[in-house]
Design an enzyme around this catalytic site. Structure first.
Site, PDB file in Angstrom:
ATOM      1  N   GLY A  35       0.802  -1.223   0.000  1.00  0.00           N
ATOM      2  CA  GLY A  35       0.000   0.000   0.000  1.00  0.00           C
ATOM      3  C   GLY A  35       0.830   1.266   0.000  1.00  0.00           C
ATOM      4  O   GLY A  35       0.285   2.360  -0.211  1.00  0.00           O
ATOM      5  N   GLN A  89      -9.604  22.896   9.400  1.00  0.00           N
ATOM      6  CA  GLN A  89      -9.270  22.777  10.840  1.00  0.00           C
ATOM      7  C   GLN A  89      -8.132  23.767  11.081  1.00  0.00           C
ATOM      8  O   GLN A  89      -6.968  23.411  11.260  1.00  0.00           O
ATOM      9  CB  GLN A  89      -8.857  21.340  11.179  1.00  0.00           C
ATOM     10  N   LYS A 181     -25.285  30.977   8.376  1.00  0.00           N
ATOM     11  CA  LYS A 181     -25.315  29.512   8.474  1.00  0.00           C
ATOM     12  C   LYS A 181     -24.871  29.062   9.853  1.00  0.00           C
ATOM     13  O   LYS A 181     -23.967  29.646  10.439  1.00  0.00           O
ATOM     14  CB  LYS A 181     -24.366  28.941   7.408  1.00  0.00           C
TER      15      LYS A 181
HETATM   16  C1  R5P Z   1     -17.191  26.412   5.374  1.00  0.00           C
HETATM   17  O1  R5P Z   1     -16.961  27.383   6.069  1.00  0.00           O
HETATM   18  C2  R5P Z   1     -16.915  26.396   3.914  1.00  0.00           C
HETATM   19  O2  R5P Z   1     -16.730  27.686   3.426  1.00  0.00           O
HETATM   20  C3  R5P Z   1     -18.019  25.718   3.151  1.00  0.00           C
HETATM   21  O3  R5P Z   1     -19.215  26.461   3.321  1.00  0.00           O
HETATM   22  C4  R5P Z   1     -18.223  24.326   3.640  1.00  0.00           C
HETATM   23  O4  R5P Z   1     -17.010  23.665   3.762  1.00  0.00           O
HETATM   24  C5  R5P Z   1     -19.140  23.552   2.723  1.00  0.00           C
HETATM   25  O5  R5P Z   1     -19.282  22.284   3.240  1.00  0.00           O
HETATM   26  P1  R5P Z   1     -20.535  21.399   2.880  1.00  0.00           P
HETATM   27  O6  R5P Z   1     -20.635  21.334   1.398  1.00  0.00           O
HETATM   28  O7  R5P Z   1     -20.213  20.065   3.505  1.00  0.00           O
HETATM   29  O8  R5P Z   1     -21.728  22.038   3.521  1.00  0.00           O
END
Ligand code: R5P
Length: 282
Positions: A35, A89, A181
């Site tokens: 691998g 991260q 969000k």
């Molecule tokens: C997060 O802050 C990024 O800017 C994207 O909004 C996020 O990584 C999108 O991830 P997903 O498609 O899993 O919602």
């Protein structure tokens, strides 16, 4: 200058080399029976090098480290990481976690590192090299303009994507707005209800990346419910993991637009000119 295409960025590296009027160097990539990966650059001339390799998978980082090591004798080593895995991260969210982006950045032994719309600019500080983030938002704007939409509006799905939306919208000469969000898990997000006048409009939601598609799917649903006629999603990095594409189409997306920092069928826009220009200025 040699352009060394990593296994995850073969097309993009070839496009960059084409823009520079040189041939990319051929490399051999294969796996041992246990691998482990075998990497060999099939050109032993000593020259400055630019290695181009995105790192969506852990194995892509290994290939990048191998390529850097194979270039040990090069006078100058430039590394382009168009999509840098683990960049999200970028801090300790819960006690005991690593700053994974820092851990990755510290492994890169080069003179210069280039990323493209890296998730957070603070990530650049962790490279032990001169580091630069290239901005693909104008390329997204150019593509959106080329769609010749009648009454478009650009939306950022969260405050983090606002700069991207603002730049693209300014280029296209159209209005922009943003959602708020909240992320609950890797796959689950909620978008706060926000009335935006989208009735009869073509909306383009723009973000740095689409991973599971959760953020975009929720945004598409809300915009469709509010009366948008068409909803496009555009991103720099089309991670598009698991069922992301299906989730987006189930939510009613018209089309998925992205760049080739990751090479997917949705990668309609190339960031090669950005990278080639950066190399020309060295
Ligand atoms: C997060 O802050 C990024 O800017 C994207 O909004 C996020 O990584 C999108 O991830 P997903 O498609 O899993 O919602």
């Amino acid at each position: 200058m040699k352009i060394i295409p990593g296994p995850a960025s073969q097309l993009l590296a070839s496009r960059v080399a084409q823009q520079l009027g040189i041939q990319p160097t051929i490399c051999e990539y294969r796996q041992f029976p246990d691998g482990e990966f075998y990497t060999r650059i099939l050109d032993d001339g000593i020259d400055d090098v630019t290695i181009i390799q995105s790192t969506p998978q852990d194995s892509d980082l290994i290939a990048l480290l191998q390529l850097i090591d194979a270039c040990e004798e090069a006078p100058q080593i430039n590394v382009v990481i168009p999509y840098m895995g683990y960049a999200r991260q970028d801090k300790v969210f819960k006690p005991g976690e690593p700053v994974s982006a820092r851990a990755i950045a510290r492994t890169i032994n080069a003179d210069r590192v280039f990323t493209v719309n890296v998730h957070e600019q603070t990530v650049l500080e962790h490279f032990n090299a001169d580091s630069f983030d290239l901005d693909a938002s104008h390329l997204l704007g150019d593509y959106i303009r080329s769609l010749n939409l009648k009454d478009p509006l650009i939306i950022a799905p969260d405050a983090g994507a606002l700069d991207l939306a603002e730049t693209a919208a300014t280029d296209v000469g159209v209005p922009y707005d943003y959602f708020e969000k909240t992320r609950h898990s890797g796959e689950s997000v909620t978008i706060k209800d926000k009335e935006i006048d989208v009735v009869g409009k073509e909306v383009i939601i723009i973000d740095d990346m689409i991973a599971t598609g959760g953020t975009m799917a929720e945004s598409i649903r809300m915009l469709k419910e509010q009366g948008a006629t068409e909803v496009y999603v555009a991103c720099v990095h089309p991670v598009l993991t698991r069922n992301a594409v299906v989730r987006l189409y189930n939510a009613g997306v018209t089309d998925i637009i992205s760049t080739d920092t990751l090479e997917k069928v949705q990668s309609k826009i190339t960031v090669a000119p950005l990278i080639a220009d950066a190399i020309k200025k060295l």
